[in-house]
Design a protein around this motif. Structure first.
Motif, PDB file in Angstrom:
ATOM      1  N   LEU A   3       0.827  -1.201   0.000  1.00  0.00           N
ATOM      2  CA  LEU A   3       0.000   0.000   0.000  1.00  0.00           C
ATOM      3  C   LEU A   3       0.865   1.258   0.000  1.00  0.00           C
ATOM      4  N   LEU A   4       1.910   1.282   0.833  1.00  0.00           N
ATOM      5  CA  LEU A   4       2.781   2.452   0.903  1.00  0.00           C
ATOM      6  C   LEU A   4       3.508   2.677  -0.427  1.00  0.00           C
ATOM      7  N   ALA A   5       3.956   1.600  -1.048  1.00  0.00           N
ATOM      8  CA  ALA A   5       4.639   1.722  -2.333  1.00  0.00           C
ATOM      9  C   ALA A   5       3.703   2.281  -3.397  1.00  0.00           C
ATOM     10  N   ILE A   6       2.459   1.814  -3.411  1.00  0.00           N
ATOM     11  CA  ILE A   6       1.474   2.304  -4.383  1.00  0.00           C
ATOM     12  C   ILE A   6       1.194   3.787  -4.157  1.00  0.00           C
ATOM     13  N   LEU A   7       0.939   4.162  -2.909  1.00  0.00           N
ATOM     14  CA  LEU A   7       0.630   5.558  -2.604  1.00  0.00           C
ATOM     15  C   LEU A   7       1.792   6.471  -2.956  1.00  0.00           C
ATOM     16  N   ILE A  78      12.623  -0.385  -4.352  1.00  0.00           N
ATOM     17  CA  ILE A  78      12.568  -0.873  -5.730  1.00  0.00           C
ATOM     18  C   ILE A  78      11.127  -0.960  -6.220  1.00  0.00           C
ATOM     19  N   SER A  79      10.218  -1.385  -5.335  1.00  0.00           N
ATOM     20  CA  SER A  79       8.801  -1.468  -5.713  1.00  0.00           C
ATOM     21  C   SER A  79       8.251  -0.090  -6.062  1.00  0.00           C
ATOM     22  N   SER A  80       8.573   0.899  -5.230  1.00  0.00           N
ATOM     23  CA  SER A  80       8.090   2.256  -5.491  1.00  0.00           C
ATOM     24  C   SER A  80       8.657   2.795  -6.797  1.00  0.00           C
ATOM     25  N   LEU A  81       9.957   2.593  -7.006  1.00  0.00           N
ATOM     26  CA  LEU A  81      10.592   3.060  -8.237  1.00  0.00           C
ATOM     27  C   LEU A  81      10.053   2.309  -9.452  1.00  0.00           C
ATOM     28  N   GLY A  82       9.891   0.988  -9.318  1.00  0.00           N
ATOM     29  CA  GLY A  82       9.365   0.197 -10.424  1.00  0.00           C
ATOM     30  C   GLY A  82       7.966   0.634 -10.826  1.00  0.00           C
ATOM     31  N   LEU A  83       7.113   0.861  -9.848  1.00  0.00           N
ATOM     32  CA  LEU A  83       5.766   1.351 -10.149  1.00  0.00           C
ATOM     33  C   LEU A  83       5.812   2.720 -10.817  1.00  0.00           C
ATOM     34  N   LEU A  84       6.663   3.590 -10.306  1.00  0.00           N
ATOM     35  CA  LEU A  84       6.751   4.950 -10.834  1.00  0.00           C
ATOM     36  C   LEU A  84       7.132   4.959 -12.305  1.00  0.00           C
TER      37      LEU A  84
END
Length: 260
Positions: A3-7, A78-84
């Protein structure tokens, strides 16, 4: 963490201008170009399956490295960057803003031009109204990436984005692959729209979209949206925002319950 990575990623996408060189599409195309320049990969070049497998290597490598290091902080970053980098759609965002301005100024020529830009950004070859293009862009650049991230982690999101963005030859097999990978996101997004829109009218349309007879994902999505809401460019944007917030709340509840 999901959830935090998505937000974080989806908030940064609206406020941070990411250089084109870091868009996942650009990275994938460069990786494919490296294959084209390597004479030792001639057989892979001539094989459609080989081209797909080669294009998927960066996303698979990201998942492999995260599995090896098994670090919560590294996975989050990495999850946050990958989503971005996977959700970037600056051309579509700019075209829509220009379209709204042209609509307010009643500039038909500029509206038609921006509509063509939106169609190009959506990846659609056939002409379609602006509402349908906005739905398709949201599905493929935002909702589907989020869904596959929740189901399979950042590797799943990047694999989807790779298949969405890679350069490929048009064929019946490729169209089938695209149909398969967009089938679940289309029905999930449709379910959300009927929950935040006109449930009574949209429910029957949604049920027909998951029946035994396969439907074109684009047609299924637009039919559900039209049943859930009286579509204009503005109401379509409002509908997808409500749908997105619904799933954010659902992800938050699943996180609190310990299922994510």
């Amino acid at each position: 963490m999901s959830l935090l990575a998505i937000l974080l990623a989806y908030s940064l996408e609206r406020t941070l201008e990411v250089t084109r060189n870091l868009h996942w599409r650009r990275l994938v195309l460069r990786w494919q170009h490296a294959q084209l320049n390597n004479t030792q990969l001639q057989q892979w070049r001539q094989n459609n399956l080989g081209q797909v497998l080669w294009a998927l290597i960066p996303a698979l490598l990201v998942g492999f490295l995260l599995a090896i290091f098994n670090s919560l902080l590294l996975s989050f970053l990495i999850s946050s960057l990958g989503l971005l980098v996977a959700i970037q759609a600056p051309q579509a965002r700019a075209a829509y803003k220009a379209y709204v301005i042209a609509q307010e100024e009643e500039d038909a020529a500029e509206q038609a031009y921006q509509l063509r830009r939106l169609r190009q950004a959506s990846g659609r070859q056939q002409a379609a109204p602006v509402e349908h293009l906005l739905l398709w862009i949201h599905l493929r650049h935002y909702f589907a990436v989020m869904l596959y991230f929740v189901l399979f982690g950042v590797m799943g999101a990047l694999l989807y984005a790779t298949l969405r963005d890679m350069r490929h030859e048009r064929s019946e097999g490729w169209q089938t692959l695209q149909q398969i990978m967009d089938w679940l996101p289309t029905r999930a997004m449709g379910l959300g729209m009927l929950l935040v829109g006109n449930f009574r009218q949209a429910a029957a349309v949604w049920l027909s979209a998951i029946g035994n007879k396969p439907q074109n994902n684009f047609i299924a999505l637009t039919k559900i949206a039209e049943a859930a809401e009286q579509l204009t460019a503005q109401t379509t944007v409002a509908l997808v925002k409500r749908n997105f917030l619904l799933y954010i709340v659902l992800i938050a509840l699943l996180t609190i319950a310990g299922w994510l």
